[in-house]
Design a protein around this motif. Sequence first.
Motif, PDB file in Angstrom:
ATOM      1  N   GLY A  30       0.775  -1.339   0.062  1.00  0.00           N
ATOM      2  CA  GLY A  30       0.052  -0.051  -0.142  1.00  0.00           C
ATOM      3  C   GLY A  30       0.842   1.221  -0.166  1.00  0.00           C
ATOM      4  N   ALA A  31       0.198   2.300   0.428  1.00  0.00           N
ATOM      5  CA  ALA A  31       0.744   3.614   0.224  1.00  0.00           C
ATOM      6  C   ALA A  31       0.060   4.648   1.459  1.00  0.00           C
ATOM      7  CB  ALA A  31       0.777   4.278  -1.180  1.00  0.00           C
ATOM      8  N   PHE A  32       0.362   5.834   1.556  1.00  0.00           N
ATOM      9  CA  PHE A  32      -0.077   6.724   2.349  1.00  0.00           C
ATOM     10  C   PHE A  32      -0.674   7.702   1.415  1.00  0.00           C
ATOM     11  CE2 PHE A  32      -0.097  10.662   5.033  1.00  0.00           C
ATOM     12  CZ  PHE A  32      -0.737  10.104   6.166  1.00  0.00           C
ATOM     13  N   LEU A  33      -1.667   8.242   1.583  1.00  0.00           N
ATOM     14  CA  LEU A  33      -2.254   9.531   0.731  1.00  0.00           C
ATOM     15  C   LEU A  33      -2.495  10.751   1.616  1.00  0.00           C
ATOM     16  CD1 LEU A  33      -4.907   7.435  -1.393  1.00  0.00           C
ATOM     17  CD2 LEU A  33      -2.721   7.901  -1.903  1.00  0.00           C
ATOM     18  N   ASN A  60      11.622 -10.580  -5.423  1.00  0.00           N
ATOM     19  CA  ASN A  60      10.728 -11.350  -6.394  1.00  0.00           C
ATOM     20  C   ASN A  60       9.419 -11.419  -5.879  1.00  0.00           C
ATOM     21  OD1 ASN A  60      13.079 -12.041  -7.642  1.00  0.00           O
ATOM     22  ND2 ASN A  60      13.630 -13.539  -5.863  1.00  0.00           N
ATOM     23  N   LEU A  61       8.807 -10.475  -5.358  1.00  0.00           N
ATOM     24  CA  LEU A  61       7.173 -10.332  -5.031  1.00  0.00           C
ATOM     25  C   LEU A  61       6.720  -9.159  -5.775  1.00  0.00           C
ATOM     26  CD1 LEU A  61       5.005 -11.639  -3.244  1.00  0.00           C
ATOM     27  CD2 LEU A  61       5.618  -9.952  -1.497  1.00  0.00           C
ATOM     28  N   GLU A  62       5.788  -9.528  -6.293  1.00  0.00           N
ATOM     29  CA  GLU A  62       5.172  -8.235  -6.969  1.00  0.00           C
ATOM     30  C   GLU A  62       3.830  -8.034  -6.204  1.00  0.00           C
ATOM     31  OE1 GLU A  62       3.939  -9.971 -11.058  1.00  0.00           O
ATOM     32  OE2 GLU A  62       6.053 -10.205 -11.514  1.00  0.00           O
ATOM     33  N   LEU A  74       4.481  -2.415   7.575  1.00  0.00           N
ATOM     34  CA  LEU A  74       4.302  -2.229   6.348  1.00  0.00           C
ATOM     35  C   LEU A  74       5.125  -3.453   5.667  1.00  0.00           C
ATOM     36  CD1 LEU A  74       4.770   1.588   6.335  1.00  0.00           C
ATOM     37  CD2 LEU A  74       2.626   0.314   6.499  1.00  0.00           C
ATOM     38  N   ILE A  75       4.257  -4.041   4.785  1.00  0.00           N
ATOM     39  CA  ILE A  75       4.909  -5.258   3.884  1.00  0.00           C
ATOM     40  C   ILE A  75       4.675  -5.057   2.472  1.00  0.00           C
ATOM     41  CG2 ILE A  75       5.008  -7.533   3.650  1.00  0.00           C
ATOM     42  CD1 ILE A  75       4.094  -7.945   6.320  1.00  0.00           C
ATOM     43  N   HIS A  76       5.777  -5.297   1.727  1.00  0.00           N
ATOM     44  CA  HIS A  76       5.673  -4.743   0.093  1.00  0.00           C
ATOM     45  C   HIS A  76       6.666  -6.003  -0.610  1.00  0.00           C
ATOM     46  CE1 HIS A  76       3.884  -1.171  -1.634  1.00  0.00           C
ATOM     47  NE2 HIS A  76       4.219  -1.696  -2.554  1.00  0.00           N
ATOM     48  N   GLY A  83       4.479  -3.779  -9.383  1.00  0.00           N
ATOM     49  CA  GLY A  83       4.146  -2.912 -10.593  1.00  0.00           C
ATOM     50  C   GLY A  83       3.018  -2.049 -10.499  1.00  0.00           C
ATOM     51  N   ILE A  84       2.409  -2.281  -9.326  1.00  0.00           N
ATOM     52  CA  ILE A  84       0.846  -1.607  -9.212  1.00  0.00           C
ATOM     53  C   ILE A  84       1.012  -0.458  -8.337  1.00  0.00           C
ATOM     54  CG2 ILE A  84      -1.575  -1.806  -8.682  1.00  0.00           C
ATOM     55  CD1 ILE A  84      -0.579  -3.284 -11.024  1.00  0.00           C
TER      56      ILE A  84
END
Length: 215
Positions: A138-141, A191-193, A156-158, A163-164
Amino acid sequence: MTKTRDLNGPSLEALNETKFLIIFLHGWGSNGDDLIQIGYQWHEILNNITFLAPNGADACPENPLGRQWFDILSNNENNMLDGLEKSYLDLKIYISEHLKKYNLKKDSYFLVGFSQGTMLALHVAMKEQLQGIIGYSGAFLGSLRQEPNIKNDFLLIHGKNDGIVPVERMYKAHDTLKDIAKSIEYKVYDNLEHSINEDGLKEGIQFIKKRAFKI
């Protein structure tokens, strides 16, 4: 009195007496049936937690079966922030109703978001005290407008290959939140999208166990 829009989605009752809630917030174009699957994986270990997976109030224009928390297609930041706030107000009522149902204190819940659901979870965390927030992909808006005396725990996990929602947006969220958080951790997986992997789920359950069982 403000009435919530319909957020009803799947749920999974605690195996023992409910001491906490976990509220899953799905991504854009998905629905509560998606993330409630994590609840089935965590159910036996987190046996004092009831899992809830509300649906975004609005239909997703790109997926007739999916929902959204706010519009992203217009690329209009003001519209997105207005929609984000509207979903927060809906979710606040939804959470309050379920806390009352289980006779829980107003901070006795966790938020677990994915993608757009993480954006909503981080927005809520600026306004409400809770047990913890896990944000996948995710992200912070918006700008930092934290309510006084609110300090929450964040994980936070990414995926590095997302690519999104590029991983840079997670780093930016971390840098934005680190000075106002009670605690904040992050994990990045090679290697995680745009997805959640098993290691990320294990990190999530450990984060919750520390707070739900005080270990």
